[in-house]
Design a protein around this motif. Structure first.
Motif, mmCIF file in Angstrom:
data_model
loop_
_atom_site.group_PDB
_atom_site.id
_atom_site.type_symbol
_atom_site.label_atom_id
_atom_site.label_comp_id
_atom_site.label_asym_id
_atom_site.label_seq_id
_atom_site.Cartn_x
_atom_site.Cartn_y
_atom_site.Cartn_z
ATOM 1 N N PRO A 198 66.007 46.087 83.409
ATOM 2 C CA PRO A 198 67.056 46.844 82.401
ATOM 3 C C PRO A 198 67.862 47.489 83.252
ATOM 4 O O PRO A 198 67.749 47.934 84.306
ATOM 5 C CB PRO A 198 65.918 47.529 81.601
ATOM 6 N N ARG A 199 69.131 47.556 82.354
ATOM 7 C CA ARG A 199 70.054 48.300 82.964
ATOM 8 C C ARG A 199 69.928 49.653 83.368
ATOM 9 O O ARG A 199 68.969 50.429 82.341
ATOM 10 C CB ARG A 199 71.281 48.382 82.109
ATOM 11 N N ARG A 200 69.873 50.131 84.438
ATOM 12 C CA ARG A 200 69.525 51.727 84.901
ATOM 13 C C ARG A 200 70.682 52.035 86.228
ATOM 14 O O ARG A 200 70.969 51.222 86.776
ATOM 15 C CB ARG A 200 68.083 51.884 85.234
ATOM 16 N N THR A 201 70.806 53.283 86.149
ATOM 17 C CA THR A 201 71.456 53.841 87.468
ATOM 18 C C THR A 201 70.555 53.729 88.622
ATOM 19 O O THR A 201 69.447 54.121 88.482
ATOM 20 C CB THR A 201 71.935 55.213 87.191
ATOM 21 N N ALA A 202 71.113 52.965 89.774
ATOM 22 C CA ALA A 202 70.411 52.994 90.947
ATOM 23 C C ALA A 202 70.199 54.398 91.503
ATOM 24 O O ALA A 202 71.108 55.358 91.440
ATOM 25 C CB ALA A 202 71.341 52.181 91.912
ATOM 26 N N ALA A 230 80.669 53.570 95.824
ATOM 27 C CA ALA A 230 79.393 53.337 96.603
ATOM 28 C C ALA A 230 79.352 52.289 97.815
ATOM 29 O O ALA A 230 79.947 51.275 97.462
ATOM 30 C CB ALA A 230 78.201 52.859 95.697
ATOM 31 N N PRO A 231 79.017 52.643 99.197
ATOM 32 C CA PRO A 231 78.867 51.735 100.198
ATOM 33 C C PRO A 231 77.864 50.788 99.868
ATOM 34 O O PRO A 231 76.855 51.161 99.702
ATOM 35 C CB PRO A 231 78.582 52.714 101.414
ATOM 36 N N VAL A 232 77.965 49.329 100.242
ATOM 37 C CA VAL A 232 77.183 48.222 99.926
ATOM 38 C C VAL A 232 77.118 47.748 101.138
ATOM 39 O O VAL A 232 77.993 46.907 101.779
ATOM 40 C CB VAL A 232 77.413 47.632 98.607
ATOM 41 N N ALA A 233 75.646 47.239 101.479
ATOM 42 C CA ALA A 233 75.413 46.330 102.604
ATOM 43 C C ALA A 233 74.914 44.993 101.911
ATOM 44 O O ALA A 233 73.926 44.808 101.530
ATOM 45 C CB ALA A 233 74.453 46.868 103.469
ATOM 46 N N CYS A 234 75.963 44.019 102.086
ATOM 47 C CA CYS A 234 75.563 42.615 101.508
ATOM 48 C C CYS A 234 74.698 41.865 102.540
ATOM 49 O O CYS A 234 75.197 41.491 103.713
ATOM 50 C CB CYS A 234 76.870 41.875 101.172
ATOM 51 N N LEU A 235 73.430 41.427 102.480
ATOM 52 C CA LEU A 235 72.793 40.817 103.238
ATOM 53 C C LEU A 235 72.496 39.402 103.285
ATOM 54 O O LEU A 235 71.897 38.805 102.290
ATOM 55 C CB LEU A 235 71.178 41.321 102.860
ATOM 56 N N ALA A 245 79.037 40.812 94.866
ATOM 57 C CA ALA A 245 79.646 42.019 95.879
ATOM 58 C C ALA A 245 80.733 41.344 96.767
ATOM 59 O O ALA A 245 81.632 41.956 97.112
ATOM 60 C CB ALA A 245 78.597 42.411 96.626
ATOM 61 N N LEU A 246 80.643 39.943 97.247
ATOM 62 C CA LEU A 246 81.606 39.187 97.927
ATOM 63 C C LEU A 246 82.801 38.857 97.002
ATOM 64 O O LEU A 246 83.876 38.691 97.766
ATOM 65 C CB LEU A 246 80.870 38.387 98.764
ATOM 66 N N THR A 247 82.653 38.729 95.780
ATOM 67 C CA THR A 247 83.756 38.254 95.176
ATOM 68 C C THR A 247 84.187 38.904 93.687
ATOM 69 O O THR A 247 85.458 38.664 93.524
ATOM 70 C CB THR A 247 83.179 36.669 94.481
ATOM 71 N N ASP A 248 83.456 39.938 93.420
ATOM 72 C CA ASP A 248 84.001 40.514 92.243
ATOM 73 C C ASP A 248 85.229 41.520 92.516
ATOM 74 O O ASP A 248 84.897 42.125 93.360
ATOM 75 C CB ASP A 248 82.521 41.358 91.471
ATOM 76 N N PRO A 249 86.147 41.761 91.798
ATOM 77 C CA PRO A 249 86.947 42.648 91.997
ATOM 78 C C PRO A 249 86.765 43.914 92.023
ATOM 79 O O PRO A 249 87.329 44.971 92.282
ATOM 80 C CB PRO A 249 88.376 42.357 91.035
ATOM 81 N N LYS A 250 85.530 44.160 91.499
ATOM 82 C CA LYS A 250 84.835 45.723 91.592
ATOM 83 C C LYS A 250 84.426 46.230 92.869
ATOM 84 O O LYS A 250 83.920 47.270 92.947
ATOM 85 C CB LYS A 250 83.847 45.837 90.375
ATOM 86 N N PHE A 251 84.639 45.040 93.778
ATOM 87 C CA PHE A 251 84.074 45.493 95.190
ATOM 88 C C PHE A 251 85.435 45.291 95.867
ATOM 89 O O PHE A 251 86.355 44.447 95.546
ATOM 90 C CB PHE A 251 83.133 44.602 95.594
ATOM 91 N N SER A 273 71.139 43.303 89.697
ATOM 92 C CA SER A 273 70.150 43.143 88.865
ATOM 93 C C SER A 273 69.020 44.117 89.204
ATOM 94 O O SER A 273 68.116 44.170 88.333
ATOM 95 C CB SER A 273 69.278 41.675 89.745
ATOM 96 N N GLY A 274 69.113 44.873 90.257
ATOM 97 C CA GLY A 274 68.409 45.972 90.392
ATOM 98 C C GLY A 274 68.703 47.485 89.859
ATOM 99 O O GLY A 274 67.978 48.181 89.807
ATOM 100 N N GLY A 275 69.869 47.487 89.018
ATOM 101 C CA GLY A 275 70.418 48.581 88.775
ATOM 102 C C GLY A 275 72.071 48.617 88.760
ATOM 103 O O GLY A 275 72.508 47.593 88.962
ATOM 104 N N THR A 276 72.694 50.065 88.272
ATOM 105 C CA THR A 276 74.060 50.241 88.427
ATOM 106 C C THR A 276 74.647 51.028 89.136
ATOM 107 O O THR A 276 73.950 52.223 89.536
ATOM 108 C CB THR A 276 74.279 50.568 86.736
ATOM 109 N N LEU A 277 75.407 50.887 90.111
ATOM 110 C CA LEU A 277 76.212 51.570 91.146
ATOM 111 C C LEU A 277 77.312 52.172 90.652
ATOM 112 O O LEU A 277 78.264 51.391 89.841
ATOM 113 C CB LEU A 277 76.491 50.485 92.595
ATOM 114 N N PRO A 278 77.640 53.492 90.914
ATOM 115 C CA PRO A 278 78.891 54.252 90.614
ATOM 116 C C PRO A 278 80.115 53.631 91.304
ATOM 117 O O PRO A 278 79.934 53.249 92.468
ATOM 118 C CB PRO A 278 78.543 55.598 90.849
#
Length: 337
Positions: A28-32, A248-253, A82-88, A240-245
């Motif tokens: 379910p949607r939740r804040t990370a 936020a720095p994100v490491a794409c594995l 994370a690699l393609t969405d303009p929100k990143f 899939s794991g939650g919502t980021l504000p």
């Protein structure tokens, strides 16, 4: 490769439809929230990160890695977002322009690699004089080591083929991506390691060199030279794991996404003939480094097989990949034959 195929990680069982069994429905949607998951910088992670990736995908699809200072995303769909969405956007230290392409595969995120839209990139080709230089360099290197009883293909072939090609590319004309020859060296070494592990496949490539392209793409999926790409959110985004504000720095594995059983059947297996091959793994199709890397793989393998028909591993040698942010074998001991 040895360190990446642990017996503790069984291949997933395909479903009757040919897909691997799906995970439980998206959370379910939740804040990370920070904490909980393992760190990329934990002792032993660099020896075999694929064990860590599996734990992250299954139990911590979005977790904050405090030692690294970034949120970890490990599932294929989340990494693709994370690699393609303009929100990143590009992380300030990764060299990628804001709003430009994310560094991926062999591409360092040059502005000249900008896609026309999110799914289409301008195609390109390697200039004829450069293609000839790659071919000549590959054959010279292969012939120099063909008569030896033993050789290290990393030190004597993979390292010098990209350097020789780059010398003829012209930095200004080819763009900044081609300056990072180490990534092409590592990608070529991983390809050769995967092929030498499968003598039957290597024999098939002698007969049908056109299969090299599929083998190259598959090697970049299974053993990408770049394992982690840094991004930063510019707006709130739900994964899939939650919502980021925002911010936020994100490491794409990348290494984890390429072995996600939700996307790839039997993902730990090197299979150039797989039906679910991902053509986007190397990076934008028009990127000079992507074009050069594929050409070096094709011409390099052809030169090696022509000069060494009985090419095989040296007795008792097994390749082992090393590294965490970038990863590949540091030595490939062979008997040229």
């Amino acid at each position: 490769m040895q360190a990446d195929t642990s017996g503790d990680i069984p291949a997933p069982t395909p479903s009757p439809e040919g897909r691997t069994a799906r995970r439980p429905s998206t959370l379910p949607r939740r804040t990370a929230r920070a904490g909980g998951g393992p760190s990329l910088l934990a002792p032993g992670a660099a020896h075999d990160p694929y064990r860590l990736y599996r734990v992250l995908r299954e139990e911590y699809p979005l977790s904050y890695d405090a030692p690294l200072g970034a949120w970890l995303v490990s599932r294929y769909d989340d990494v693709a977002t994370a690699l393609t969405d303009p929100k990143f956007a590009g992380y300030p230290h990764d060299g990628a322009p804001r709003g430009g392409p994310a560094p991926l595969g062999l591409c360092h995120g040059s502005a000249r690699c900008l896609p026309r839209d999110r799914y289409e990139v301008a195609a390109g080709s390697v200039p004829g004089h450069l293609a000839s230089r790659v071919e000549r360099t590959a054959y010279v290197l292969a012939r120099r080591i063909a008569g030896r009883p033993q050789a290290d293909l990393v030190e004597e072939f993979c390292r010098w083929l990209p350097v020789g090609a780059d010398a003829g590319a012209g930095t200004r004309a080819a763009g900044p991506c081609t300056r990072y020859t180490g990534l092409r060296e590592t990608a070529l070494a991983s390809l050769l390691a995967n092929l030498l592990d499968d003598p039957d496949l290597l024999a098939a490539l002698r007969i049908e060199p056109g299969l090299t392209g599929r083998a190259w793409t598959e090697s970049l999926r299974r053993d990408p030279p770049v394992q982690v790409v840094l991004r930063r959110t510019v707006a709130e985004v739900t994964l899939s794991g939650g919502t980021l504000p925002p911010g936020a720095p994100v490491a794409c594995l990348i290494g984890s996404a390429g072995r996600d059983p939700e996307r790839f059947a039997a993902p730990d297996v090197f299979d150039p003939f797989r039906r679910d091959q991902d053509r986007g793994t190397p990076g934008p199709a028009g990127c000079p480094a992507v074009l050069l890397g594929r050409l070096e793989a094709e011409q390099g393998l052809r030169a090696l097989l022509d000069a060494m028909p009985a090419l095989r591993w040296a007795d008792g040698f097994r390749p082992a990949a090393t590294g965490l942010l970038t990863r590949g074998p540091r030595s490939l001991l062979v008997q040229p034959g």
